[in-house]
Design a protein around this motif. Structure first.
Motif, PDB file in Angstrom:
ATOM      1  N   ILE A  43       6.724  -4.148 -11.982  1.00 16.18           N
ATOM      2  CA  ILE A  43       6.196  -3.122 -11.074  1.00 16.18           C
ATOM      3  C   ILE A  43       4.909  -2.588 -11.698  1.00 16.18           C
ATOM      4  O   ILE A  43       4.934  -1.947 -12.743  1.00 16.18           O
ATOM      5  N   ILE A  44       3.787  -2.863 -11.066  1.00 14.36           N
ATOM      6  CA  ILE A  44       2.484  -2.418 -11.576  1.00 14.36           C
ATOM      7  C   ILE A  44       1.879  -1.451 -10.567  1.00 14.36           C
ATOM      8  O   ILE A  44       1.614  -1.820  -9.413  1.00 14.36           O
ATOM      9  N   GLU A  45       1.673  -0.211 -10.979  1.00  9.64           N
ATOM     10  CA  GLU A  45       1.136   0.807 -10.070  1.00  9.64           C
ATOM     11  C   GLU A  45      -0.385   0.891 -10.191  1.00  9.64           C
ATOM     12  O   GLU A  45      -0.929   1.027 -11.291  1.00  9.64           O
ATOM     13  N   ILE A  46      -1.043   0.792  -9.056  1.00  7.92           N
ATOM     14  CA  ILE A  46      -2.516   0.780  -9.017  1.00  7.92           C
ATOM     15  C   ILE A  46      -3.019   1.809  -8.013  1.00  7.92           C
ATOM     16  O   ILE A  46      -3.936   1.542  -7.232  1.00  7.92           O
ATOM     17  N   GLY A  47      -2.398   2.994  -8.015  1.00  7.63           N
ATOM     18  CA  GLY A  47      -2.804   4.038  -7.073  1.00  7.63           C
ATOM     19  C   GLY A  47      -4.289   4.319  -7.142  1.00  7.63           C
ATOM     20  O   GLY A  47      -4.844   4.487  -8.223  1.00  7.63           O
ATOM     21  N   PHE A  65       1.703  -1.820  -6.561  1.00 10.33           N
ATOM     22  CA  PHE A  65       1.978  -0.726  -5.626  1.00 10.33           C
ATOM     23  C   PHE A  65       0.842   0.289  -5.686  1.00 10.33           C
ATOM     24  O   PHE A  65       0.371   0.637  -6.780  1.00 10.33           O
ATOM     25  N   ASN A  66       0.431   0.765  -4.520  1.00 14.48           N
ATOM     26  CA  ASN A  66      -0.645   1.751  -4.455  1.00 14.48           C
ATOM     27  C   ASN A  66      -0.067   3.144  -4.695  1.00 14.48           C
ATOM     28  O   ASN A  66       0.033   3.979  -3.796  1.00 14.48           O
ATOM     29  N   SER A  67       0.337   3.373  -5.947  1.00 12.71           N
ATOM     30  CA  SER A  67       0.936   4.647  -6.340  1.00 12.71           C
ATOM     31  C   SER A  67       0.675   4.866  -7.820  1.00 12.71           C
ATOM     32  O   SER A  67       0.189   3.981  -8.523  1.00 12.71           O
ATOM     33  N   PRO A  85       0.816  -1.223   0.000  1.00  9.32           N
ATOM     34  CA  PRO A  85       0.000   0.000   0.000  1.00  9.32           C
ATOM     35  C   PRO A  85       0.845   1.268   0.000  1.00  9.32           C
ATOM     36  O   PRO A  85       0.614   2.185   0.788  1.00  9.32           O
ATOM     37  N   ALA A  86       1.829   1.323  -0.880  1.00 12.10           N
ATOM     38  CA  ALA A  86       2.734   2.480  -0.939  1.00 12.10           C
ATOM     39  C   ALA A  86       3.384   2.518  -2.307  1.00 12.10           C
ATOM     40  O   ALA A  86       3.071   1.727  -3.191  1.00 12.10           O
ATOM     41  N   GLN A  87       4.319   3.457  -2.487  1.00  8.59           N
ATOM     42  CA  GLN A  87       5.043   3.588  -3.750  1.00  8.59           C
ATOM     43  C   GLN A  87       6.160   2.541  -3.813  1.00  8.59           C
ATOM     44  O   GLN A  87       6.440   1.875  -2.816  1.00  8.59           O
ATOM     45  N   PRO A  88       6.805   2.379  -4.978  1.00  5.66           N
ATOM     46  CA  PRO A  88       7.861   1.362  -5.108  1.00  5.66           C
ATOM     47  C   PRO A  88       9.155   1.748  -4.391  1.00  5.66           C
ATOM     48  O   PRO A  88      10.157   2.074  -5.018  1.00  5.66           O
ATOM     49  N   PHE A  89       9.119   1.750  -3.048  1.00  5.57           N
ATOM     50  CA  PHE A  89      10.332   2.051  -2.295  1.00  5.57           C
ATOM     51  C   PHE A  89      11.450   1.103  -2.717  1.00  5.57           C
ATOM     52  O   PHE A  89      11.219  -0.057  -3.041  1.00  5.57           O
ATOM     53  N   ASP A  90      12.687   1.603  -2.689  1.00  6.43           N
ATOM     54  CA  ASP A  90      13.798   0.815  -3.227  1.00  6.43           C
ATOM     55  C   ASP A  90      13.985  -0.515  -2.514  1.00  6.43           C
ATOM     56  O   ASP A  90      14.338  -1.512  -3.119  1.00  6.43           O
TER      57      ASP A  90
END
Length: 415
Positions: free
Chosen positions: A155-159, A138-140, A50-55
């Protein structure tokens, strides 16, 4: 979760040969030992965060760490700008601190994994558990939230995944309250973790005094309905609220929030400015990012003052720049080929269709640390350089000896 994985009912999922599974879908946050279940079930893995793609999470599938321009935890950068020297320094140090912290977490996870599955020789080593990950949700949404970052196909973003494509009808009492708010309305919610008992009586009294003096109506999430702060015709107290559906209402002019990630996403999606009252965890960082984007203002709960609260409320309500900024962002945030929910469905089915979609994986996932960082190539270059230097030194020494001998011979001839 360790106790859950050790439960006989969970063990039956893989011990009972009649059970058939196609996919492991789980939330990830420093719980790598749980991936052993997927290997027991012999299925590919999709994770969500539930966040951005932190490293430190993106690196699970080989996402590059670009510390010079991609912020990590607790580094807020103004939209359209890049990190200053001090921010890059903070970003660099934070990234390495997180790596050290993750080493400690992995040590604990490895012990749990070995306790759960150490007897099974068919399972991979703990270090190889993540090599079966197909992709991570990632929820971003980097295209709108920024900064632009190099994301791998996995990496799939689904903000905004929690936001409904179409809001549900509101309960009659809330719908009537909002529909009749001729000056607009304010939603006030501090989430589920910050309860009324956590607030001092002085703070609650100040909040009520300010909110009851507004011309706007206020819907206030309050968990002690039998003990409300006071009575005012413009305030409705409720123990539970359909937050997403309320924020979608056109009469909502402001969201007073504790700056939880979910609430900020919903407010951004619906184009509502915010006054953040962060308390702990990621909330101060979320609030700082929101302020940098120009979507509202922030007032830390620990520094709460009635005058500041009133001034910042009035600033947001009376200055249209906050609403304009968040509405512009909302249009960008929604502009996608697929909605967040459609994206989840598509990529989940994609992994199933392609039996784990191994082609999405970066080769770096299967490489050793030495290979992934070209240390063997650097070692070769260094060896060649050392050999060249040694050869040159040998030649120089040889020339020196020959020159010295020639001088000696020349002197002897002169005698």
């Amino acid at each position: 979760m360790y106790d859950t994985l050790n439960d006989p009912r969970v063990k039956d999922l893989y011990q009972n040969k009649a059970n058939k599974f196609d996919l492991y879908f789980g939330e990830y946050f420093m719980n790598s030992h749980e991936l052993g279940l997927a290997h027991k079930l012999k299925v590919p893995i999709i994770l969500s965060l539930p966040a951005q793609p932190f490293d430190f999470v993106g690196s699970l599938i080989g996402n590059p760490r670009e510390l010079s321009y991609v912020p990590t935890v607790n580094v807020a950068v103004e939209q359209g700008k890049w990190m200053s020297f001090s921010q890059r320094l903070q970003n660099f140090c934070m990234s390495w601190l997180l790596r050290i912290f993750m080493i400690k977490q992995h040590m604990g996870n490895k012990k749990k994994y070995e306790l759960l599955y150490g007897h099974d020789s068919d399972l991979p080593k703990y270090e190889d558990l993540t090599k079966n990950i197909s992709l991570i949700f990632f929820n971003s949404h980097s295209l709108s939230e920024g900064p632009v970052r190099p994301n791998l196909p996995g990496i799939i973003e689904i903000g905004g995944i929690q936001v409904k494509d179409q809001p549900d009808p509101l309960p009659d009492n809330i719908a009537n309250f909002l529909d009749n708010s001729k000056h607009g309305a304010i939603l006030f919610s501090l989430g589920s973790n910050v309860r009324s008992s956590h607030l001092s009586q002085k703070v609650v009294t100040s909040m009520f005094r300010v909110l009851s003096g507004l011309k706007q109506n206020v819907i206030w999430k309050w968990d002690q309905i039998e003990n409300i702060p006071g009575n005012s015709s413009n305030i409705m107290f409720s123990k539970w609220l359909p937050q997403d559906d309320i924020l979608a209402h056109p009469n909502i002019k402001l969201f007073i929030t504790h700056a939880g990630k979910g609430g900020i996403i919903e407010s951004q999606y619906h184009g509502k400015p915010m006054l953040a009252l962060p308390v702990f965890a990621d909330q101060p960082h979320n609030a700082a990012v929101m302020v940098n984007f120009g979507f509202g203002l922030s007032l830390e709960m620990i520094k709460f003052e009635e005058t500041l609260f009133k001034d910042r409320l009035n600033e947001i309500l009376e200055n249209p720049k906050y609403t304009q900024s968040v509405e512009n962002f909302s249009r960008l945030y929604r502009d996608r080929p697929l909605t967040a929910r459609e994206t989840v469905l598509y990529w989940t089915e994609y992994v199933l269709r392609h039996h784990g979609a191994k082609h999405l994986q970066s080769p770096i996932v299967h490489m050793s640390f030495i290979e992934a960082n070209n240390l063997d190539i650097f070692a070769l270059f260094l060896s060649v350089l050392v050999i060249i230097i040694m050869f040159l030194l040998f030649v120089i020494r040889l020339l020196f000896i020959l020159f010295k001998d020639s001088l000696v011979n020349e002197k002897e001839k002169q005698k």
